[in-house]
Design a protein around this motif. Structure first.
Motif, PDB file in Angstrom:
ATOM      1  N   THR A   1     -38.987  34.760 -11.447  1.00  0.00           N
ATOM      2  CA  THR A   1     -37.598  35.075 -11.034  1.00  0.00           C
ATOM      3  C   THR A   1     -37.692  34.513  -9.548  1.00  0.00           C
ATOM      4  O   THR A   1     -36.716  34.029  -8.963  1.00  0.00           O
ATOM      5  CB  THR A   1     -37.363  36.627 -10.801  1.00  0.00           C
ATOM      6  N   ILE A   2     -38.547  34.804  -8.706  1.00  0.00           N
ATOM      7  CA  ILE A   2     -38.616  34.551  -7.365  1.00  0.00           C
ATOM      8  C   ILE A   2     -38.548  32.929  -7.393  1.00  0.00           C
ATOM      9  O   ILE A   2     -38.052  32.198  -6.551  1.00  0.00           O
ATOM     10  CB  ILE A   2     -40.091  34.839  -6.760  1.00  0.00           C
ATOM     11  N   LEU A   3     -39.667  32.252  -8.343  1.00  0.00           N
ATOM     12  CA  LEU A   3     -39.458  30.666  -8.326  1.00  0.00           C
ATOM     13  C   LEU A   3     -38.163  30.205  -8.724  1.00  0.00           C
ATOM     14  O   LEU A   3     -37.497  29.138  -8.135  1.00  0.00           O
ATOM     15  CB  LEU A   3     -40.523  30.148  -9.373  1.00  0.00           C
ATOM     16  N   ASP A   4     -37.348  30.692  -9.739  1.00  0.00           N
ATOM     17  CA  ASP A   4     -36.032  30.271  -9.975  1.00  0.00           C
ATOM     18  C   ASP A   4     -35.228  30.406  -8.812  1.00  0.00           C
ATOM     19  O   ASP A   4     -34.438  29.618  -8.748  1.00  0.00           O
ATOM     20  CB  ASP A   4     -35.499  31.113 -11.332  1.00  0.00           C
ATOM     21  N   ALA A   5     -35.091  31.575  -8.175  1.00  0.00           N
ATOM     22  CA  ALA A   5     -34.306  31.636  -6.842  1.00  0.00           C
ATOM     23  C   ALA A   5     -34.615  30.655  -5.953  1.00  0.00           C
ATOM     24  O   ALA A   5     -33.794  30.074  -5.245  1.00  0.00           O
ATOM     25  CB  ALA A   5     -34.554  33.162  -6.464  1.00  0.00           C
ATOM     26  N   ALA A   6     -35.847  30.616  -5.536  1.00  0.00           N
ATOM     27  CA  ALA A   6     -36.288  29.680  -4.644  1.00  0.00           C
ATOM     28  C   ALA A   6     -35.785  28.166  -5.169  1.00  0.00           C
ATOM     29  O   ALA A   6     -35.457  27.412  -4.203  1.00  0.00           O
ATOM     30  CB  ALA A   6     -38.147  29.266  -4.474  1.00  0.00           C
TER      31      ALA A   6
ATOM     32  N   SER B   1     -38.243  36.380   8.402  1.00  0.00           N
ATOM     33  CA  SER B   1     -36.666  36.728   8.492  1.00  0.00           C
ATOM     34  C   SER B   1     -36.593  37.860   7.680  1.00  0.00           C
ATOM     35  O   SER B   1     -35.696  38.680   7.965  1.00  0.00           O
ATOM     36  CB  SER B   1     -36.139  35.703   8.306  1.00  0.00           C
ATOM     37  N   ALA B   2     -37.204  38.086   6.527  1.00  0.00           N
ATOM     38  CA  ALA B   2     -36.963  39.059   5.585  1.00  0.00           C
ATOM     39  C   ALA B   2     -38.224  39.224   4.756  1.00  0.00           C
ATOM     40  O   ALA B   2     -38.873  38.302   4.489  1.00  0.00           O
ATOM     41  CB  ALA B   2     -35.574  38.744   4.626  1.00  0.00           C
ATOM     42  N   LEU B   3     -38.023  40.283   4.003  1.00  0.00           N
ATOM     43  CA  LEU B   3     -39.411  40.773   3.165  1.00  0.00           C
ATOM     44  C   LEU B   3     -38.646  40.953   1.689  1.00  0.00           C
ATOM     45  O   LEU B   3     -37.833  41.431   1.546  1.00  0.00           O
ATOM     46  CB  LEU B   3     -39.977  41.830   3.735  1.00  0.00           C
ATOM     47  N   LEU B   4     -39.427  40.437   0.715  1.00  0.00           N
ATOM     48  CA  LEU B   4     -39.212  40.429  -0.653  1.00  0.00           C
ATOM     49  C   LEU B   4     -39.959  41.426  -1.423  1.00  0.00           C
ATOM     50  O   LEU B   4     -41.122  41.170  -1.451  1.00  0.00           O
ATOM     51  CB  LEU B   4     -39.097  38.992  -1.007  1.00  0.00           C
ATOM     52  N   VAL B   5     -39.204  42.222  -2.466  1.00  0.00           N
ATOM     53  CA  VAL B   5     -39.860  42.995  -3.358  1.00  0.00           C
ATOM     54  C   VAL B   5     -39.259  42.784  -4.498  1.00  0.00           C
ATOM     55  O   VAL B   5     -38.230  42.685  -4.590  1.00  0.00           O
ATOM     56  CB  VAL B   5     -40.141  44.504  -2.701  1.00  0.00           C
ATOM     57  N   SER B   6     -40.139  42.659  -5.835  1.00  0.00           N
ATOM     58  CA  SER B   6     -39.409  42.278  -7.150  1.00  0.00           C
ATOM     59  C   SER B   6     -40.569  42.882  -8.076  1.00  0.00           C
ATOM     60  O   SER B   6     -41.687  43.002  -8.000  1.00  0.00           O
ATOM     61  CB  SER B   6     -39.402  40.693  -7.153  1.00  0.00           C
TER      62      SER B   6
ATOM     63  N   GLY C   1     -34.824  40.693 -12.262  1.00  0.00           N
ATOM     64  CA  GLY C   1     -34.693  39.519 -13.160  1.00  0.00           C
ATOM     65  C   GLY C   1     -33.482  38.463 -12.986  1.00  0.00           C
ATOM     66  O   GLY C   1     -33.581  37.658 -13.735  1.00  0.00           O
ATOM     67  N   ASP C   2     -32.824  38.755 -12.048  1.00  0.00           N
ATOM     68  CA  ASP C   2     -31.399  38.043 -11.937  1.00  0.00           C
ATOM     69  C   ASP C   2     -31.831  36.932 -10.718  1.00  0.00           C
ATOM     70  O   ASP C   2     -31.565  37.233  -9.570  1.00  0.00           O
ATOM     71  CB  ASP C   2     -30.412  38.939 -11.676  1.00  0.00           C
ATOM     72  N   SER C   3     -32.317  35.836 -11.372  1.00  0.00           N
ATOM     73  CA  SER C   3     -32.689  34.785 -10.189  1.00  0.00           C
ATOM     74  C   SER C   3     -31.340  34.212  -9.245  1.00  0.00           C
ATOM     75  O   SER C   3     -31.545  34.221  -8.110  1.00  0.00           O
ATOM     76  CB  SER C   3     -33.397  33.744 -10.559  1.00  0.00           C
ATOM     77  N   GLU C   4     -30.178  34.107  -9.891  1.00  0.00           N
ATOM     78  CA  GLU C   4     -29.111  33.536  -9.161  1.00  0.00           C
ATOM     79  C   GLU C   4     -28.744  34.642  -8.245  1.00  0.00           C
ATOM     80  O   GLU C   4     -28.257  34.554  -6.868  1.00  0.00           O
ATOM     81  CB  GLU C   4     -27.929  33.390 -10.262  1.00  0.00           C
ATOM     82  N   ALA C   5     -28.714  36.242  -8.476  1.00  0.00           N
ATOM     83  CA  ALA C   5     -28.355  37.129  -7.517  1.00  0.00           C
ATOM     84  C   ALA C   5     -29.171  37.318  -6.535  1.00  0.00           C
ATOM     85  O   ALA C   5     -29.044  37.471  -5.230  1.00  0.00           O
ATOM     86  CB  ALA C   5     -28.160  38.557  -8.449  1.00  0.00           C
ATOM     87  N   LEU C   6     -30.629  37.033  -6.770  1.00  0.00           N
ATOM     88  CA  LEU C   6     -31.793  36.950  -5.743  1.00  0.00           C
ATOM     89  C   LEU C   6     -31.542  35.814  -4.900  1.00  0.00           C
ATOM     90  O   LEU C   6     -31.714  36.019  -3.686  1.00  0.00           O
ATOM     91  CB  LEU C   6     -33.044  36.637  -6.564  1.00  0.00           C
ATOM     92  N   ALA C   7     -31.078  34.492  -5.320  1.00  0.00           N
ATOM     93  CA  ALA C   7     -30.783  33.416  -4.374  1.00  0.00           C
ATOM     94  C   ALA C   7     -29.526  33.925  -3.344  1.00  0.00           C
ATOM     95  O   ALA C   7     -29.545  33.310  -2.347  1.00  0.00           O
ATOM     96  CB  ALA C   7     -30.460  32.349  -5.367  1.00  0.00           C
ATOM     97  N   ASP C   8     -28.652  34.399  -4.147  1.00  0.00           N
ATOM     98  CA  ASP C   8     -27.535  34.801  -3.125  1.00  0.00           C
ATOM     99  C   ASP C   8     -28.122  35.764  -2.006  1.00  0.00           C
ATOM    100  O   ASP C   8     -27.475  35.566  -0.991  1.00  0.00           O
ATOM    101  CB  ASP C   8     -26.427  35.303  -4.191  1.00  0.00           C
ATOM    102  N   ALA C   9     -28.581  36.719  -2.408  1.00  0.00           N
ATOM    103  CA  ALA C   9     -29.154  37.783  -1.476  1.00  0.00           C
ATOM    104  C   ALA C   9     -30.151  37.088  -0.364  1.00  0.00           C
ATOM    105  O   ALA C   9     -29.901  37.523   0.931  1.00  0.00           O
ATOM    106  CB  ALA C   9     -29.947  38.730  -2.291  1.00  0.00           C
ATOM    107  N   VAL C  10     -30.916  36.257  -0.742  1.00  0.00           N
ATOM    108  CA  VAL C  10     -31.723  35.628   0.084  1.00  0.00           C
ATOM    109  C   VAL C  10     -30.799  34.717   1.320  1.00  0.00           C
ATOM    110  O   VAL C  10     -31.068  34.823   2.467  1.00  0.00           O
ATOM    111  CB  VAL C  10     -32.745  34.635  -0.378  1.00  0.00           C
TER     112      VAL C  10
END
Length: 416
Positions: free
Chosen positions: A242-247, A302-307, A356-365
């Motif tokens: 999910t992290i790689l998809d978001a990246a 800039s920010a910290l990620l937990v998944s 598990g939602d990579s699109e939502a994670l990309a939006d959040a980042v």
């Protein structure tokens, strides 16, 4: 008061029990730790130790007794199972011999996976006539099926029976998340023996597992651009895909935001291959750093990620890295469901999106990294205050000591 801490993992391995043991010792508690030979996470016994020996050492006033075990090895499910079983056998057979003649007021089990490691402590508690406290870090047998490690229903049933036996002989079960209460209550015989006890944040860890690579260079690199840092174990539970998809999505939108995935684990090699295969120039894999380096790394981001993966059991969990993230005073992006996401939102320390939602994670980042520095600073300050209030080591140590003293007094009164 004399307390026996029972844990397969201890210094120089980097686990939360290290700082808690030191904090108890600093408050006048005589702490003895029964543990294994250090080999986590690389699966190789640390220099200066030997897999098949017993040993005794002192660390800052803490007595450490080590029993033999089979090292974890590398990428072998069978070897890992043998590692767990060898500690069980060694702690059951050799542990009592090493503890002969010693008396304790309480036996305290630090129980990350596998919970089955608490089995020898049941005997030790009975033998020493001391109350048994188990600090559960993972739900068993649920976590076995969620991670795919075991799917056979008969085997899961057997594990469930062993877990029920452990709970039945435990005086107090401590849980790091309120959502653990109901699943454990279904197995535990008494509703009164379960209490909430979260993982504290630790700014000055006791010991470090490996020498640090060039920390200053990494900190400078993270601070040089908009950056998101994920730190910790790199395994199946962390939803790394999910992290790689978001990246990939962030890069496709033309946003200059870099992802730093700091750590190691069973998927380290897969992760490196996948980053190369996808050509992800905005993802860096600097490797594993000692816990003593984490606050410097966090401060530069800039920010910290937990998944975590989208599994019901993980929605009941507050990842152990969350208190540390909050204490770091940086905005948090929580790609989580349930309790972990609730804490981040309740603290007003960042944003949460579905696991598990990579699109939502990309939006959040993109959202977090696009905020003004002042807004991100306020989020970080909110997180810091929340961590000090709910996850401070000093307060949690005092709370634990009070619980142990009360149980010991009850056990003494019952004996009389």
């Amino acid at each position: 008061m004399r307390v026996l801490i029972f844990s397969q993992y201890f210094w120089p391995e980097s686990f939360g029990i290290n700082a808690l043991a030191r904090s108890m010792q600093e408050r006048g508690i005589a702490v003895t730790v029964l543990t294994g030979q250090p080999n986590y996470p690389d699966g190789i016994v640390f220099p200066g130790y030997a897999a098949w020996r017993t040993s005794r050492e002192m660390l800052s006033g803490i007595e450490i007794l080590r029993v033999p075990l089979v090292p974890r090895g590398v990428k072998s499910g069978l070897r890992l199972a043998v590692n767990y079983l060898s500690f069980l056998a060694s702690a059951s057979l050799v542990g009592p011999w090493m503890l002969r003649g010693a008396q304790y007021d309480a036996v305290f089990v630090y129980a990350p996976s596998p919970l089955l490691q608490a089995l020898p402590a049941v005997f030790l508690s009975w033998w020493k006539r001391a109350p048994l406290v188990v600090w559960v870090q993972d739900l068993w047998p649920e976590s076995l099926s969620a991670t795919g490690f075991v799917r056979n229903k008969v085997m899961l049933g057997l594990v469930g029976s062993v877990v029920r036996y452990i709970y039945r002989h435990t005086d107090l079960i401590l849980i790091p998340s309120q959502a653990f209460r109901e699943p454990i209550r279904r197995l535990a015989p008494s509703k009164g023996c379960i209490a909430y006890y979260p993982n504290p944040f630790v700014e000055e860890p006791l010991g470090a597992s490996t020498p640090s690579p060039d920390l200053s260079a990494l900190v400078a690199e993270i601070a040089s651009a908009s950056s998101v840092v994920f730190a910790g174990n790199l395994g199946t539970a962390q939803s790394l895909d999910t992290i790689l998809d978001a990246a990939e999505r962030v890069s496709a939108r033309g946003r200059l935001i870099r992802f730093f995935i700091v750590g190691s684990g069973s998927l380290s090699e897969w992760l490196a291959e996948e980053v190369e295969r996808r050509g992800l120039k905005n993802v860096s894999l600097p490797g594993r750093f000692p816990s003593s380096a984490m606050m410097s790394i966090f401060a530069s981001a800039s920010a910290l990620l937990v998944s975590l993966r989208d599994e019901p059991i993980f929605a009941q969990t507050i990842p152990s890295k969350v208190p540390g993230y909050l204490a770091a005073g940086k905005p948090i992006i929580a790609s989580l469901n349930g309790e972990g996401a609730r804490v981040v939102v309740e603290a007003k320390a960042g944003v949460a999106c579905p696991a598990g939602d990579s699109e939502a994670l990309a939006d959040a980042v993109i959202h977090i990294c696009g905020l003004d520095d002042d807004v991100r600073r306020v989020m970080g300050e909110n997180g810091r205050r929340y961590a000090e209030k709910h996850f401070g080591l000093a307060g949690l140590t005092d709370d634990l000591i009070a619980r142990l003293e009360a149980l010991s007094a009850q056990r003494g009164a019952s004996s009389r």
